[in-house]
Design an enzyme around this catalytic site. Structure first.
Site, short mmCIF file in Angstrom:
data_model
loop_
_atom_site.label_atom_id
_atom_site.label_comp_id
_atom_site.label_asym_id
_atom_site.label_seq_id
_atom_site.Cartn_x
_atom_site.Cartn_y
_atom_site.Cartn_z
N HIS A 164 0.82 -1.22 0.00
CA HIS A 164 0.00 0.00 0.00
C HIS A 164 0.85 1.27 0.00
CE1 HIS A 164 0.36 -0.11 4.54
NE2 HIS A 164 0.42 1.19 4.35
N ASP B 236 0.14 -7.73 1.75
CA ASP B 236 0.47 -6.31 1.67
C ASP B 236 1.98 -6.09 1.69
OD1 ASP B 236 0.07 -3.60 1.45
OD2 ASP B 236 -0.30 -3.27 3.59
N GLY C 247 3.27 6.60 8.02
CA GLY C 247 4.63 6.78 7.52
C GLY C 247 5.55 5.67 7.97
N ASN C 248 5.16 4.97 9.06
CA ASN C 248 5.93 3.81 9.52
C ASN C 248 5.66 2.58 8.66
OD1 ASN C 248 5.87 5.19 12.59
ND2 ASN C 248 7.66 3.92 12.14
N SER C 249 4.60 2.62 7.86
CA SER C 249 4.23 1.45 7.05
C SER C 249 5.40 0.98 6.19
CB SER C 249 3.06 1.79 6.14
OG SER C 249 1.88 1.94 6.88
N GLY D 12 -7.54 -27.51 -2.55
CA GLY D 12 -8.81 -27.77 -3.22
C GLY D 12 -9.90 -28.27 -2.29
N VAL D 13 -9.97 -27.69 -1.09
CA VAL D 13 -11.04 -28.06 -0.15
C VAL D 13 -11.62 -26.79 0.47
CG1 VAL D 13 -10.03 -30.30 0.43
CG2 VAL D 13 -9.44 -28.29 1.81
N ILE E 242 -13.10 -25.56 4.14
CA ILE E 242 -12.95 -26.02 5.52
C ILE E 242 -13.76 -25.16 6.48
CG2 ILE E 242 -10.70 -27.11 5.21
CD1 ILE E 242 -9.38 -24.55 6.13
#
Length: 504
Positions: free
Chosen positions: A134, A164, A236-238, A294-295, A297
Site C-alpha cells: 500500500h 500487503d 509513515g511507519n508502514s 482444493g477443499v 474447511i
C-alpha cells in the site's frame, strides 16, 4: 506545643530505622521506573547498528482531475458557497490557479502530481528493499531515500496484495547496510522490540515497545496473523522493520488501529516467517505462487467434535472437495478432519490455510486426517492457488410451486427434493438430499442459521434421500447417547458445510 514536641521527637527516634528503610526503598523504586520506561540498555546499540538499513520510500502518482462540464471551468471542484459570499471570489480564484485553464469554456483542472511517504528496509547489499504494497500502490515513480539523505530511483520487482508486501530494487551509489530476517516464531509475549521508520515524514525515528500478542487475527486478509506491539507506530511507519534485540527483522510494520490516526499502542506487523517466504518468491518469480489443496474447511466446534468422536476438539473440518483439486484424487472427503499437514499441527482452519499457502506448488505432502474416529494419512500433491474466482451467473426468480407434504425433525420442516422445489429454491441438479422448507424460529437449527432452501445431504455421515431417512438417522444417534447429531448441509449452489444440531 511544648508537650507535643518531645512526643514527636520520641516517635521520630523510634521510627528512624523504618523511615531509613522506606527512604532506601523509595530511592530504588524511583530509580527503577525510568529504567523500565526506557527499556533494556541494548536498544541504543541495536538502533545504531541497523539505522542505515532503514530507508524512506517516496512515491509520486498522477491523479486525474474531474471536469465539471462545459462552461463550468473549475467551479465543480470549489466548495459550494452561497452566492455573494465574501469567500466565493477567493476560492474561485484559488481553484482557477490550480486548474491552469481558469474559467475558460470547456476548461477543467489538469492532472496533478501527489506525493506520499512510507518506510522500507534493505535486505541485500545489491539494493533489494522490502516495504508494504500500500506504500507504493499506484505509484508512477518510486524513490528510495537513504538515512544520509541520498535519493535513488527504484524499480518495482513484485507485490503480494494478500500480505500487503512489495519488493523494490535500486542501484546503490555506495556500499549499503543490509539486515537479516529473524525467527518470528520464537518471539515471546513481553519481549522488547524496536520499530524504525518515517512517521509523519519526519525521517528515521526509533521507538521501542514489547510484543503484546502473536498470531493476532484482525480480519484484514486471508492470511493475517500479525505481531501486535505497543511500540509507537504512526502513519509513515508502514513498510518499516520491527527488530528484536539482536538487530534481526522479526516483522514489517503494516497497520495500526486508532480512532485518531496516531499511535495508541495498537500496532501490527507482518511476521518475518511470512515475509521471508513471500520475498523469496518475489525475487525468484516476481510473483507469489501459493499451494492449493482444493477443499473448503470449517471449524471443529465442541458439538461437531462430539459427533465425530474427536477429543479434544481440534483441526480443520473438510466441508467440501473441489472436483478439479488435488484433494480429490488423494482420497480426501467431506467429513474428514485435518489434524496435521506436512508434519505441522493443524489446531484450527486458519492454520491449515496458512500452511498450505506457504507450501511449495507441486510438493507431495502427508496429510493426517481423522475419519469416523480413526486416524489416517493421505498423500497429496499440491496444486497452485488461483486468484481469479468464477463469477456466478444470476438466476431469475421462479414462480411459487404448490407446497408438498413435509415432516418435522429438530425444528426443521423436511421435504423430498422435487423439480418444483429445485426451481423455487434455485437448487442445482447436482445437489442431492432432503430440502429444508421451514425452520422453527426458536430452534437450535435457526440459531445455527439453517434456512429454507438448504439441503440435508448427510446425517451422521450417511447419505439421506427423504425425510424418513433423516428421522431414522436422528433416532439412531439418540439411542447411542449422543448429545448432538452432525449434518452435512448444502446450499443451492452445492457449497457444503457441517452443522451439529442439539438432540436435547
Amino acid at each position: 506545643m511544648s508537650i507535643a514536641t518531645p512526643v514527636l521527637s520520641s516517635t521520630r527516634r523510634a521510627l528512624r530505622p523504618l523511615i531509613a528503610a522506606l527512604a532506601v526503598g523509595s530511592f530504588i523504586a524511583g530509580a527503577s521506573v525510568p529504567a523500565a520506561a526506557r527499556g533494556p540498555d541494548g536498544i541504543a546499540d541495536v538502533a545504531e547498528k541497523v539505522i542505515d538499513s532503514v530507508v524512506n520510500i517516496s512515491t509520486t502518482s498522477t491523479v486525474e482531475a474531474k471536469n465539471s462540464g462545459e462552461g463550468g471551468g473549475n467551479r465543480g471542484a470549489t466548495p459550494q458557497l452561497p452566492p455573494g459570499s465574501p469567500f466565493e471570489e477567493f476560492f474561485e480564484d484559488f481553484f482557477k490557479n490550480r486548474g491552469g485553464r481558469g474559467g475558460e469554456k470547456g476548461g477543467g483542472m489538469q492532472p496533478r502530481k501527489t506525493n506520499s511517504l512510507g518506510s522500507g528496509f534493505i535486505i541485500d547489499a545489491s539494493g533489494f528493499v522490502v516495504t508494504n504494497n500500500h506504500v507504493i500502490d499506484g505509484a508512477d515513480e518510486i524513490t528510495v531515500i537513504m538515512n544520509d539523505g541520498t535519493k535513488i530511483k527504484a524499480e518495482l520487482i513484485g507485490v503480494d496484495k494478500k500480505t500487503d508486501l512489495a519488493l523494490l530494487k535500486f542501484t546503490p551509489v555506495k556500499p549499503v547496510t543490509a539486515v537479516k530476517f529473524g525467527d518470528s516464531d520464537k518471539l515471546r509475549l513481553g519481549e522488547w522490540v524496536i520499530a524504525i521508520g518515517n512517521p509523519f515524514s519526519l525521517g528515521g525515528s526509533v521507538t521501542a515497545g514489547i510484543v503484546s500478542a502473536r498470531n493476532r487475527e484482525i480480519n484484514n486478509g486471508p492470511f493475517d496473523s500479525y505481531i501486535q506491539t505497543d511500540a509507537s507506530i504512526n502513519r509513515g511507519n508502514s513498510g518499516g522493520p520491527l527488530f528484536n534485540l539482536d538487530g534481526e527483522v522479526v516483522g514489517v510494520n503494516t497497520l495500526i488501529i486508532s480512532p485518531t490516526g496516531g499511535s495508541i499502542g495498537l500496532g501490527f506487523a507482518v511476521p518475518s516467517k511470512t515475509v521471508a517466504g513471500v520475498i523469496e518468491q518475489l525475487r525468484e518469480y516476481k510473483e507469489v505462487r501459493r499451494g492449493w489443496l482444493g477443499v473448503r474447511i470449517q471449524p471443529v466446534t465442541d458439538e461437531i467434535a462430539e459427533s465425530l468422536n474427536i477429543k479434544p476438539a481440534r483441526g480443520a473440518l473438510i466441508a467440501g472437495v473441489d472436483d478439479k483439486g488435488p484433494a480429490k484424487p488423494a482420497g480426501l472427503e467431506p467429513g474428514d478432519v485435518v489434524v496435521k499437514f506436512d508434519g505441522k499441527d493443524v489446531k484450527e482452519p486458519k492454520d491449515l490455510s496458512r500452511i498450505v499457502a506457504g507450501t511449495a506448488v507441486g510438493k507431495a505432502v502427508d496429510v493426517q486426517i481423522i475419519r469416523k474416529g480413526k486416524e489416517e494419512t493421505k498423500k497429496v500433491t499440491l496444486g497452485r492457488m488461483e486468484d481469479d474466482k468464477p463469477v456466478q451467473a444470476s438466476l431469475k426468480a421462479a414462480p411459487e410451486a404448490e407446497k408438498p407434504a413435509t415432516q418435522k425433525a429438530l425444528g426443521l420442516d423436511l421435504t423430498a427434493l422435487s423439480k418444483d422445489l429445485r426451481t423455487k429454491y434455485k437448487i442445482k441438479d447436482s445437489v442431492k438430499g432432503v430440502v429444508v422448507t421451514g425452520v422453527d424460529s426458536g430452534s437450535d437449527a435457526a440459531e445455527k442459521r439453517l434456512a429454507a432452501g438448504d439441503v440435508i445431504v448427510e446425517v451422521a455421515q450417511e447419505a439421506v434421500t427423504n425425510a424418513a431417512d433423516v428421522k431414522k438417522r436422528i433416532d439412531a444417534v439418540k439411542k447411542d447417547g449422543k448429545k448432538s447429531v452432525l449434518m452435512l448441509v448444502s446450499n443451492g449452489e452445492g457449497e457444503l458445510r457441517f452443522v451439529a444440531l442439539s438432540l436435547q
